[in-house]
Design a protein around this motif. Structure first.
Motif, PDB file in Angstrom:
ATOM      1  N   ALA A   1       0.832  -1.211   0.000  1.00 51.90           N
ATOM      2  CA  ALA A   1       0.000   0.000   0.000  1.00 51.90           C
ATOM      3  C   ALA A   1       0.861   1.253   0.000  1.00 51.90           C
ATOM      4  CB  ALA A   1      -0.912  -0.013   1.226  1.00 51.90           C
ATOM      5  N   ILE A   2       0.296   2.331  -0.578  1.00 52.60           N
ATOM      6  CA  ILE A   2       1.008   3.615  -0.630  1.00 52.60           C
ATOM      7  C   ILE A   2       0.754   4.376   0.665  1.00 52.60           C
ATOM      8  CG2 ILE A   2       0.940   3.810  -3.141  1.00 52.60           C
ATOM      9  CD1 ILE A   2      -1.451   5.615  -2.906  1.00 52.60           C
ATOM     10  N   ASP A   3       1.785   5.058   1.166  1.00 53.87           N
ATOM     11  CA  ASP A   3       1.655   5.827   2.398  1.00 53.87           C
ATOM     12  C   ASP A   3       1.606   7.321   2.077  1.00 53.87           C
ATOM     13  OD1 ASP A   3       4.238   6.432   1.673  1.00 53.87           O
ATOM     14  OD2 ASP A   3       5.166   5.154   3.192  1.00 53.87           O
ATOM     15  N   ASP A   4       1.564   8.163   3.135  1.00 53.86           N
ATOM     16  CA  ASP A   4       1.427   9.616   2.950  1.00 53.86           C
ATOM     17  C   ASP A   4       2.612  10.206   2.200  1.00 53.86           C
ATOM     18  OD1 ASP A   4      -0.936   9.475   4.284  1.00 53.86           O
ATOM     19  OD2 ASP A   4      -0.105  10.103   6.229  1.00 53.86           O
ATOM     20  N   SER A   5       3.807   9.679   2.465  1.00 52.31           N
ATOM     21  CA  SER A   5       4.987  10.227   1.778  1.00 52.31           C
ATOM     22  C   SER A   5       4.915   9.950   0.272  1.00 52.31           C
ATOM     23  CB  SER A   5       6.266   9.622   2.367  1.00 52.31           C
ATOM     24  OG  SER A   5       6.286   8.205   2.186  1.00 52.31           O
ATOM     25  N   GLN A   6       4.396   8.780  -0.090  1.00 51.05           N
ATOM     26  CA  GLN A   6       4.256   8.471  -1.516  1.00 51.05           C
ATOM     27  C   GLN A   6       3.194   9.345  -2.172  1.00 51.05           C
ATOM     28  OE1 GLN A   6       3.602   4.240  -0.833  1.00 51.05           O
ATOM     29  NE2 GLN A   6       5.474   3.765  -1.976  1.00 51.05           N
ATOM     30  N   VAL A   7       2.112   9.616  -1.429  1.00 52.37           N
ATOM     31  CA  VAL A   7       1.069  10.511  -1.949  1.00 52.37           C
ATOM     32  C   VAL A   7       1.637  11.915  -2.170  1.00 52.37           C
ATOM     33  CG1 VAL A   7      -1.132  11.627  -1.421  1.00 52.37           C
ATOM     34  CG2 VAL A   7      -0.812   9.202  -0.916  1.00 52.37           C
ATOM     35  N   LEU A   8       2.403  12.403  -1.181  1.00 51.83           N
ATOM     36  CA  LEU A   8       3.021  13.726  -1.311  1.00 51.83           C
ATOM     37  C   LEU A   8       3.990  13.764  -2.488  1.00 51.83           C
ATOM     38  CD1 LEU A   8       3.414  16.567  -0.187  1.00 51.83           C
ATOM     39  CD2 LEU A   8       5.169  15.643   1.342  1.00 51.83           C
ATOM     40  N   SER A   9       4.782  12.700  -2.623  1.00 52.79           N
ATOM     41  CA  SER A   9       5.733  12.635  -3.739  1.00 52.79           C
ATOM     42  C   SER A   9       5.000  12.644  -5.081  1.00 52.79           C
ATOM     43  CB  SER A   9       6.586  11.380  -3.602  1.00 52.79           C
ATOM     44  OG  SER A   9       7.444  11.225  -4.714  1.00 52.79           O
ATOM     45  N   LEU A  10       3.892  11.920  -5.144  1.00 54.77           N
ATOM     46  CA  LEU A  10       3.099  11.912  -6.378  1.00 54.77           C
ATOM     47  C   LEU A  10       2.547  13.292  -6.692  1.00 54.77           C
ATOM     48  CD1 LEU A  10       1.624  10.358  -8.670  1.00 54.77           C
ATOM     49  CD2 LEU A  10      -0.214   9.921  -7.031  1.00 54.77           C
ATOM     50  N   PHE A  11       2.046  13.985  -5.643  1.00 58.03           N
ATOM     51  CA  PHE A  11       1.490  15.320  -5.848  1.00 58.03           C
ATOM     52  C   PHE A  11       2.563  16.292  -6.329  1.00 58.03           C
ATOM     53  CE2 PHE A  11       0.772  19.570  -4.075  1.00 58.03           C
ATOM     54  CZ  PHE A  11      -0.430  19.895  -4.702  1.00 58.03           C
ATOM     55  N   ILE A  12       3.740  16.261  -5.690  1.00 59.12           N
ATOM     56  CA  ILE A  12       4.814  17.196  -6.061  1.00 59.12           C
ATOM     57  C   ILE A  12       5.286  16.924  -7.484  1.00 59.12           C
ATOM     58  CG2 ILE A  12       7.187  17.859  -5.549  1.00 59.12           C
ATOM     59  CD1 ILE A  12       6.585  17.410  -2.594  1.00 59.12           C
ATOM     60  N   THR A  13       5.418  15.642  -7.828  1.00 62.44           N
ATOM     61  CA  THR A  13       5.856  15.306  -9.190  1.00 62.44           C
ATOM     62  C   THR A  13       4.841  15.794 -10.225  1.00 62.44           C
ATOM     63  OG1 THR A  13       6.986  13.337  -8.326  1.00 62.44           O
ATOM     64  CG2 THR A  13       6.546  13.416 -10.699  1.00 62.44           C
ATOM     65  N   THR A  14       3.564  15.543  -9.957  1.00 60.04           N
ATOM     66  CA  THR A  14       2.525  15.987 -10.881  1.00 60.04           C
ATOM     67  C   THR A  14       2.492  17.508 -10.971  1.00 60.04           C
ATOM     68  OG1 THR A  14       1.217  14.050 -10.236  1.00 60.04           O
ATOM     69  CG2 THR A  14       0.089  15.771 -11.464  1.00 60.04           C
ATOM     70  N   LEU A  15       2.643  18.189  -9.815  1.00 60.83           N
ATOM     71  CA  LEU A  15       2.640  19.654  -9.797  1.00 60.83           C
ATOM     72  C   LEU A  15       3.816  20.212 -10.581  1.00 60.83           C
ATOM     73  CD1 LEU A  15       1.343  22.256  -8.718  1.00 60.83           C
ATOM     74  CD2 LEU A  15       2.780  22.033  -6.684  1.00 60.83           C
ATOM     75  N   PHE A  16       4.988  19.608 -10.433  1.00 62.61           N
ATOM     76  CA  PHE A  16       6.172  20.085 -11.153  1.00 62.61           C
ATOM     77  C   PHE A  16       5.965  19.967 -12.669  1.00 62.61           C
ATOM     78  CE2 PHE A  16      10.231  19.082 -13.242  1.00 62.61           C
ATOM     79  CZ  PHE A  16      10.932  20.248 -12.955  1.00 62.61           C
ATOM     80  N   ILE A  17       5.451  18.825 -13.103  1.00 63.82           N
ATOM     81  CA  ILE A  17       5.197  18.644 -14.540  1.00 63.82           C
ATOM     82  C   ILE A  17       4.173  19.664 -15.037  1.00 63.82           C
ATOM     83  CG2 ILE A  17       4.313  17.042 -16.278  1.00 63.82           C
ATOM     84  CD1 ILE A  17       5.416  14.761 -14.542  1.00 63.82           C
ATOM     85  N   ALA A  18       3.108  19.868 -14.227  1.00 61.53           N
ATOM     86  CA  ALA A  18       2.070  20.828 -14.615  1.00 61.53           C
ATOM     87  C   ALA A  18       2.630  22.247 -14.683  1.00 61.53           C
ATOM     88  CB  ALA A  18       0.901  20.756 -13.641  1.00 61.53           C
ATOM     89  N   LEU A  19       3.497  22.612 -13.727  1.00 62.53           N
ATOM     90  CA  LEU A  19       4.095  23.953 -13.745  1.00 62.53           C
ATOM     91  C   LEU A  19       4.994  24.135 -14.952  1.00 62.53           C
ATOM     92  CD1 LEU A  19       4.976  24.521  -9.980  1.00 62.53           C
ATOM     93  CD2 LEU A  19       3.319  25.795 -11.350  1.00 62.53           C
ATOM     94  N   LEU A  20       5.743  23.100 -15.300  1.00 65.08           N
ATOM     95  CA  LEU A  20       6.625  23.190 -16.458  1.00 65.08           C
ATOM     96  C   LEU A  20       5.823  23.413 -17.740  1.00 65.08           C
ATOM     97  CD1 LEU A  20       9.505  22.957 -17.578  1.00 65.08           C
ATOM     98  CD2 LEU A  20       9.144  20.487 -17.770  1.00 65.08           C
ATOM     99  N   ILE A  21       4.795  22.590 -17.928  1.00 62.82           N
ATOM    100  CA  ILE A  21       3.955  22.747 -19.125  1.00 62.82           C
ATOM    101  C   ILE A  21       3.165  24.045 -19.050  1.00 62.82           C
ATOM    102  CG2 ILE A  21       2.066  21.716 -20.434  1.00 62.82           C
ATOM    103  CD1 ILE A  21       3.011  18.983 -19.450  1.00 62.82           C
ATOM    104  N   GLY A  22       2.670  24.396 -17.832  1.00 62.43           N
ATOM    105  CA  GLY A  22       1.906  25.629 -17.673  1.00 62.43           C
ATOM    106  C   GLY A  22       2.733  26.871 -17.965  1.00 62.43           C
ATOM    107  N   SER A  23       4.024  26.851 -17.596  1.00 59.80           N
ATOM    108  CA  SER A  23       4.897  28.011 -17.874  1.00 59.80           C
ATOM    109  C   SER A  23       5.065  28.215 -19.380  1.00 59.80           C
ATOM    110  CB  SER A  23       6.261  27.795 -17.218  1.00 59.80           C
ATOM    111  OG  SER A  23       6.141  27.661 -15.833  1.00 59.80           O
ATOM    112  N   ILE A  24       5.206  27.119 -20.093  1.00 60.84           N
ATOM    113  CA  ILE A  24       5.318  27.227 -21.554  1.00 60.84           C
ATOM    114  C   ILE A  24       4.018  27.756 -22.146  1.00 60.84           C
ATOM    115  CG2 ILE A  24       5.691  25.927 -23.685  1.00 60.84           C
ATOM    116  CD1 ILE A  24       7.413  23.979 -22.040  1.00 60.84           C
TER     117      ILE A  24
END
Length: 542
Positions: free
Chosen positions: A336-359
């Motif tokens: 099972a995934i824990d809170d740290s994995q959820v946070l890591s998933l959120f940060i990774t998704t946010l980083f990708i979204a910010l990169l594409i959003g900046s462009i």
């Protein structure tokens, strides 16, 4: 046929057919639809019937005209819409022509006068709730229904109310944002909020998908272990050696909470030995025995139960019979995934979204910026070249209108094609100083700042100094024979050059008479162009 129904006020319940193509609504006696309310203007509203369409126009009223809660100047009306005149609400309906004809026939009956609508008579007709049931029922003939009552489009009203709230309460605050900060930062802020919200919302289904994937993987692990456990213990069960049946292999596997071998005959536990002869207290185990086949299910959020049948050949029946079940309780905690994995998933998704959003933000801002830069460049060119050609190729109506209005404005400030603009005026400084010298009542001399040549001398100067005008014309200051006059003029010119906006003064005697020699610079385009030197007598009567 179009009608108006009064929904409130002293004329509530009245119905007025609109039997003219153009009608005027208000308090005035000349209005086609007269309204008895002081809050309504004398000529408040104009109604135009254009075939199947109804157009209303505010006639310059004091309190305004509102359509479905929104103030209008002119608007097209649909059946069921409500018009607000001050505090009076009117409903517009498009009813069948047959109903209108029947209504007019009933209006002509002698006993119908008290219930007939008021077209401007002093006494208003009674409201709808004061009419007798028979008068209302008289409208309901077979195939001739009453005109629809207040059944406006509820969804449309909700959308109109939401739009009104958006226009009056939300958007004014949004429009003030570019006044307090640079526009690109406002746009970047909206983009950042959008990215954060979308990323947060998208993380929820991603976690759900991961959880489902982990559940499926855990079920497969549990089923594999249970299948292996059944195969290992099948020979012992086949020989009736229940004491040698063991579940240690399963218990030693990571994630396995418990393992059982259960008899399918009476449901008792065969192994492990410490539980032999007892019955499992898990309802799902007993339900799984009834299936007589392998099964796996999610027992709770963290536990999976897998059951695999152990079959033997029954010589009496000649068929395979399930004599026992291998049961495995598998803990999903290891996968099972824990809170740290959820946070890591959120940060990774946010980083990708910010990169594409900046462009995307860069290109979006450039799309906003380009038409204004283009229009400014075209306006500058139009003002320099004297034409009114301004255009924008964006398929965006407000920008197209802006370009059209700018072209119209430029056409008013630039000359017509057939008009030849007058050449710019170029001043003749030599002629200017010559005229000033001749206009002076005192002795005066004009000198060019370019080469210090004497441009003009008047006769009064010759009279006072005794220096002939002809001898000075065409000379430079350095070529003047009178040394005292030459040195004084050169000194004055240097002082004027040092302070072009102030007069310079010197005193000089000619033939025993004192004079004040005054010099003033006359400005050209960029610096002093000429010097005006005037000779003023100091003694009285000089």
């Amino acid at each position: 046929m179009w009608i108006i129904r009064f929904l409130n006020g002293p004329q509530a319940g009245q119905i007025v057919p609109l039997n003219k193509p153009n009608l005027l609504v208000g308090r005035s006696a000349r209005c086609d639809v007269k309204i008895q309310s002081n809050g309504v203007s004398k000529e408040h509203l104009k109604i135009d019937i254009l075939g199947e369409d109804l157009l209303i126009t505010d006639a310059g009223s004091r309190n305004g005209t509102f359509l479905n809660g929104v103030q209008i100047k002119s608007a097209k009306v649909k059946s069921g819409d409500q018009i607000l005149l001050h505090n009076l609400t009117l409903e517009v309906q498009n009813v069948p022509e047959q109903w209108a004809q029947q209504y007019q026939m009933m209006q002509a009956l002698p006993n119908y006068g008290s219930a007939a609508p008021n077209y401007g008579h002093p006494n208003p007709a009674p409201s709808s709730h004061e009419r007798s049931p028979s008068s209302n029922a008289s409208f309901e003939q077979e195939g001739e229904p009453l005109p629809p009552k207040n059944e406006g489009n509820v969804v449309q009203k909700i959308l109109d109310r939401a739009q009104q709230m958006l226009d009056k309460e939300v958007l004014p605050g949004v429009y003030k944002l570019p006044e307090s900060m640079e526009f690109k930062w406002v746009l970047a802020g909206f983009m950042a909020v959008f990215i954060f919200v979308v990323t947060s919302l998208s993380t929820i289904p991603l976690i759900r998908i991961l959880k489902m994937s982990i559940e499926e993987e855990s079920q497969q692990h549990a089923l594999t272990i249970a299948t292996t456990l059944a195969k290992i213990n099948r020979p012992a069960l086949l020989q009736g050696m229940d004491s040698t049946v063991s579940v240690d292999m399963a218990l030693n596997r990571p994630g396995v909470k418990d393992a059982l071998i259960i008899s399918n005959i009476d449901g008792q536990i065969i192994a492990p030995a410490n539980k032999a002869g007892t019955f499992p207290d898990e309802p799902y185990v007993h339900q799984g025995r009834k299936l007589n086949k392998e099964s796996v299910n999610q027992y709770d959020d963290s536990t999976v139960i897998a059951m695999v049948p152990i079959e033997f050949y029954n010589s009496q029946t000649g068929t395979q019979a399930v004599t026992a079940f291998a049961v495995v309780f598998y803990d999903m905690g290891s996968l099972a995934i824990d809170d740290s994995q959820v946070l890591s998933l959120f940060i990774t998704t946010l980083f990708i979204a910010l990169l594409i959003g900046s462009i995307l933000f860069y290109f979006l801002f450039k799309i906003f910026e380009y038409p204004f830069v283009s229009l400014n460049a075209q306006i500058d060119q139009a003002l320099k070249e004297g034409h009114d050609q301004v255009s924008i190729h964006y398929q965006f109506s407000p920008l197209q209108k802006l370009a059209s209005n700018l072209g119209s404005a430029l056409s008013r400030v630039t000359p017509d094609d057939g008009f030849q603009q007058a050449p710019s005026f170029q001043a003749d400084r030599n002629k200017e100083i010559e005229n000033l010298v001749q206009m002076s009542g005192f002795g005066a001399m004009g000198i060019s700042a370019l080469d210090l040549s004497i441009l003009s001398v008047n006769e009064e100067f010759e009279h006072r100094t005794g220096v002939p005008v002809i001898s000075l014309q065409g000379l430079t200051v350095n070529e003047i024979n009178d040394q005292a006059l030459k040195l004084n003029i050169k000194d004055l010119i240097e002082r004027v050059d040092a302070n072009p906006y102030e007069m310079a003064h010197n005193e000089l005697e000619f033939s025993g008479h004192p004079y004040q020699l005054v010099a003033q610079g006359i400005a050209g385009d960029t610096s002093v162009a000429t010097y005006l030197v005037i000779l003023i007598p100091l003694e009285e009567g000089g």
